[in-house]
Design a protein around this motif. Structure first.
Motif, PDB file in Angstrom:
ATOM      1  N   TYR A  65      70.096  32.209 -29.392  1.00  0.00           N
ATOM      2  CA  TYR A  65      69.772  33.563 -29.844  1.00  0.00           C
ATOM      3  C   TYR A  65      68.617  34.054 -28.980  1.00  0.00           C
ATOM      4  N   GLU A  66      68.399  35.353 -29.003  1.00  0.00           N
ATOM      5  CA  GLU A  66      67.379  35.902 -28.098  1.00  0.00           C
ATOM      6  C   GLU A  66      66.687  37.121 -28.698  1.00  0.00           C
ATOM      7  N   PHE A  67      65.604  37.478 -28.053  1.00  0.00           N
ATOM      8  CA  PHE A  67      64.833  38.666 -28.392  1.00  0.00           C
ATOM      9  C   PHE A  67      64.440  39.305 -27.060  1.00  0.00           C
ATOM     10  N   GLY A  68      64.459  40.594 -26.994  1.00  0.00           N
ATOM     11  CA  GLY A  68      64.018  41.286 -25.795  1.00  0.00           C
ATOM     12  C   GLY A  68      63.798  42.754 -26.067  1.00  0.00           C
ATOM     13  N   LYS A  69      62.818  43.321 -25.380  1.00  0.00           N
ATOM     14  CA  LYS A  69      62.508  44.750 -25.518  1.00  0.00           C
ATOM     15  C   LYS A  69      62.981  45.490 -24.294  1.00  0.00           C
ATOM     16  N   ILE A  73      65.194  34.992 -17.242  1.00  0.00           N
ATOM     17  CA  ILE A  73      65.989  34.311 -18.248  1.00  0.00           C
ATOM     18  C   ILE A  73      67.463  34.405 -17.863  1.00  0.00           C
ATOM     19  N   ALA A  74      68.129  33.259 -17.839  1.00  0.00           N
ATOM     20  CA  ALA A  74      69.550  33.213 -17.460  1.00  0.00           C
ATOM     21  C   ALA A  74      70.402  33.893 -18.525  1.00  0.00           C
ATOM     22  N   LYS A  75      71.388  34.622 -18.075  1.00  0.00           N
ATOM     23  CA  LYS A  75      72.382  35.224 -18.975  1.00  0.00           C
ATOM     24  C   LYS A  75      73.505  34.213 -19.147  1.00  0.00           C
ATOM     25  N   THR A  76      73.646  33.698 -20.331  1.00  0.00           N
ATOM     26  CA  THR A  76      74.657  32.677 -20.598  1.00  0.00           C
ATOM     27  C   THR A  76      75.703  33.227 -21.565  1.00  0.00           C
TER      28      THR A  76
END
Length: 105
Positions: free
Chosen positions: A101-105, A2-5
């Motif tokens: 927006y994002e979600f990540g563990k 996933i690109a960091k924008t």
């Protein structure tokens, strides 16, 4: 990956394609174009997935950066080869990202 924008707004170029069965150097050129795009002013990141339908989304600071990338000579050569050898069809969409927006563990 996933690109960091950055915080919006920024722009997304969404390239959706149906590829011919034969590779004919496609994978190598795709990697070369990714590396070249990363060196372009205004480039923010890229995400890509390929099954029978390929989708590549590149992220850009502004419309001027996208225009300059489209005019890049090496990119134009790859575009021509795409039309003549690699793609059955493709569509490019350019969109302004106003919220993310994002979600990540």
């Amino acid at each position: 990956m996933i690109a960091k924008t950055p915080e919006p707004p920024y722009y997304a170029v969404i390239f959706t394609s149906l590829k011919m069965k034969e590779d004919s150097g496609y994978a190598g050129m795709a990697e070369k174009m990714t590396q070249l795009a990363q060196k372009q002013q205004g480039f923010l990141g890229v995400e890509s997935a390929r099954e029978s339908l390929g989708i590549t989304v590149s992220y850009w600071k502004d419309l001027e950066s996208i225009k300059k990338w489209k005019q890049n000579v090496e990119h134009q050569e790859a575009q021509q080869k795409g039309k003549s050898v690699w793609y059955k069809s493709y569509k490019t969409r350019i969109a302004k990202v106003e919220r993310d927006y994002e979600f990540g563990k």
